[in-house]
Design a protein around this motif. Structure first.
Motif, mmCIF file in Angstrom:
data_model
loop_
_atom_site.group_PDB
_atom_site.id
_atom_site.type_symbol
_atom_site.label_atom_id
_atom_site.label_comp_id
_atom_site.label_asym_id
_atom_site.label_seq_id
_atom_site.Cartn_x
_atom_site.Cartn_y
_atom_site.Cartn_z
ATOM 1 N N THR A 194 -19.410 -2.234 -27.644
ATOM 2 C CA THR A 194 -20.035 -1.275 -26.740
ATOM 3 C C THR A 194 -21.516 -1.235 -27.077
ATOM 4 O OG1 THR A 194 -18.054 0.107 -26.546
ATOM 5 C CG2 THR A 194 -20.154 1.134 -26.014
ATOM 6 N N HIS A 195 -22.366 -1.528 -26.092
ATOM 7 C CA HIS A 195 -23.808 -1.538 -26.323
ATOM 8 C C HIS A 195 -24.426 -0.388 -25.550
ATOM 9 C CE1 HIS A 195 -27.876 -3.928 -26.065
ATOM 10 N NE2 HIS A 195 -28.017 -2.701 -26.564
ATOM 11 N N ALA A 196 -24.757 0.696 -26.256
ATOM 12 C CA ALA A 196 -25.388 1.852 -25.627
ATOM 13 C C ALA A 196 -26.858 1.562 -25.339
ATOM 14 C CB ALA A 196 -25.268 3.067 -26.539
ATOM 15 N N ASN A 197 -27.385 2.155 -24.274
ATOM 16 C CA ASN A 197 -28.793 1.999 -23.884
ATOM 17 C C ASN A 197 -29.168 0.532 -23.663
ATOM 18 O OD1 ASN A 197 -29.381 4.852 -24.149
ATOM 19 N ND2 ASN A 197 -29.184 4.530 -26.349
ATOM 20 N N ARG A 198 -28.216 -0.220 -23.171
ATOM 21 C CA ARG A 198 -28.388 -1.659 -22.945
ATOM 22 C C ARG A 198 -29.371 -1.942 -21.810
ATOM 23 N NH1 ARG A 198 -26.585 -4.171 -19.124
ATOM 24 N NH2 ARG A 198 -25.188 -2.452 -18.556
ATOM 25 N N ALA A 212 -15.210 -11.192 -29.776
ATOM 26 C CA ALA A 212 -14.845 -9.874 -29.260
ATOM 27 C C ALA A 212 -13.654 -9.960 -28.319
ATOM 28 C CB ALA A 212 -16.037 -9.244 -28.536
ATOM 29 N N SER A 213 -12.731 -9.035 -28.463
ATOM 30 C CA SER A 213 -11.559 -8.977 -27.590
ATOM 31 C C SER A 213 -11.759 -8.033 -26.416
ATOM 32 C CB SER A 213 -10.330 -8.512 -28.375
ATOM 33 O OG SER A 213 -9.969 -9.460 -29.354
ATOM 34 N N THR A 214 -12.746 -7.134 -26.536
ATOM 35 C CA THR A 214 -13.032 -6.191 -25.462
ATOM 36 C C THR A 214 -14.536 -6.074 -25.258
ATOM 37 O OG1 THR A 214 -13.236 -4.158 -26.778
ATOM 38 C CG2 THR A 214 -11.005 -4.835 -26.157
ATOM 39 N N VAL A 215 -14.911 -5.745 -24.034
ATOM 40 C CA VAL A 215 -16.301 -5.421 -23.694
ATOM 41 C C VAL A 215 -16.275 -4.139 -22.885
ATOM 42 C CG1 VAL A 215 -18.317 -6.045 -22.319
ATOM 43 C CG2 VAL A 215 -17.150 -7.786 -23.671
#
Length: 267
Positions: A194-198, A212-215
């Protein structure tokens, strides 16, 4: 495994107009675009976190009527709610998974409080209600804390971690921080990003390249499609994530595939 779960978190924390029909329609469109999971919070009509499930219950009913997307609801968020109030989504029959926050951190100028006694309460209730946890980790210490909890409690395998980067005051969205966090993830578990403020998809691409298994994508974290373009809905964000997966010779999981891969049925 060349398939990845796309989770959409469609509601921004700044949204002050919570309309169940609108949120549900957006979620169904994201599901049609390739999302296998939706991540929501319990909010009132003004967007504030609450223990009143009324609006969320209506939202979930509408989502389930039109799709088989996996429904995940948060037990967290910066608020003055007690841990008992934060855990109210655990008791909904439509909720399949819940976020599990295992430590405190700074989020901008706010302090996101998750003392260990509260964490243990949430774990006990989550396991009692047979919900699948997604462990949100904002710092290396959170991963170590969860590793200790895994030694004390009987979690269904595989345990899923979500590495959260990019909030001001927590681990930064850099390749170095991502690599350090991945190295701490316990063997035999799965993890996602999870990339906040992307503002771009570079950290997401890096995480996918590293396994990564989830995005997680969506307005809760960022509405930027690229550095110069703001999306007008969550659907283009999901669609771009699908294209990124395809460019990396990967595919988005269907909800049925994700339930099997993350053992959501065994609850």
């Amino acid at each position: 495994m060349n398939k990845v779960l796309i989770s959409v978190a469609p509601v921004a924390s700044t949204d002050k107009n919570i309309v169940p029909a609108d949120i549900a329609a957006e979620v169904v469109s994201c599901w049609q675009a390739g999302a296998a999971m939706v991540h929501l919070h319990v909010r009132d009509a003004g967007g504030n976190l609450t223990a009143d499930m009324s609006l969320l219950a209506e939202t979930l009913r509408l989502i389930r009527k039109e799709s088989d997307i996996i429904i995940e609801v948060s037990t967290g968020g910066v608020s003055g709610l007690t841990i008992q109030e934060r855990c109210v989504p655990l008791y909904s029959e439509l909720v399949e998974a819940c976020s599990l926050n295992v430590g405190s951190t700074n989020l901008g100028k706010a302090v996101y409080c998750n003392p260990l006694d509260d964490v243990e309460y949430c774990i006990r209730e989550l396991l009692k209600m047979n919900k699948t946890p997604e462990v949100e980790v904002f710092e290396i210490g959170h991963i170590f804390a969860m590793k200790e909890f895994m030694e004390q409690y009987n979690f269904c395998e595989p345990v899923l971690f979500s590495i959260v980067l990019g909030h001001k005051g927590e681990a930064p969205a850099t390749p170095q921080a991502l690599a350090a966090m991945i190295q701490m993830i316990p063997a035999g578990t799965l993890w996602g990003i999870t990339h906040a403020n992307r503002r771009d998809f570079s950290i997401i691409a890096a995480a996918l390249g590293l396994g990564a298994s989830t995005v997680r994508i969506g307005f809760e974290d960022s509405n930027y499609l690229d550095a110069n373009t703001i999306a007008d809905s969550n659907v283009p964000l999901v669609a771009k994530t699908v294209r990124l997966l395809q460019a990396m010779d990967k595919e988005p999981m269907s909800p049925a595939e994700a339930r099997k891969h993350f053992n959501i049925f065994s609850r």
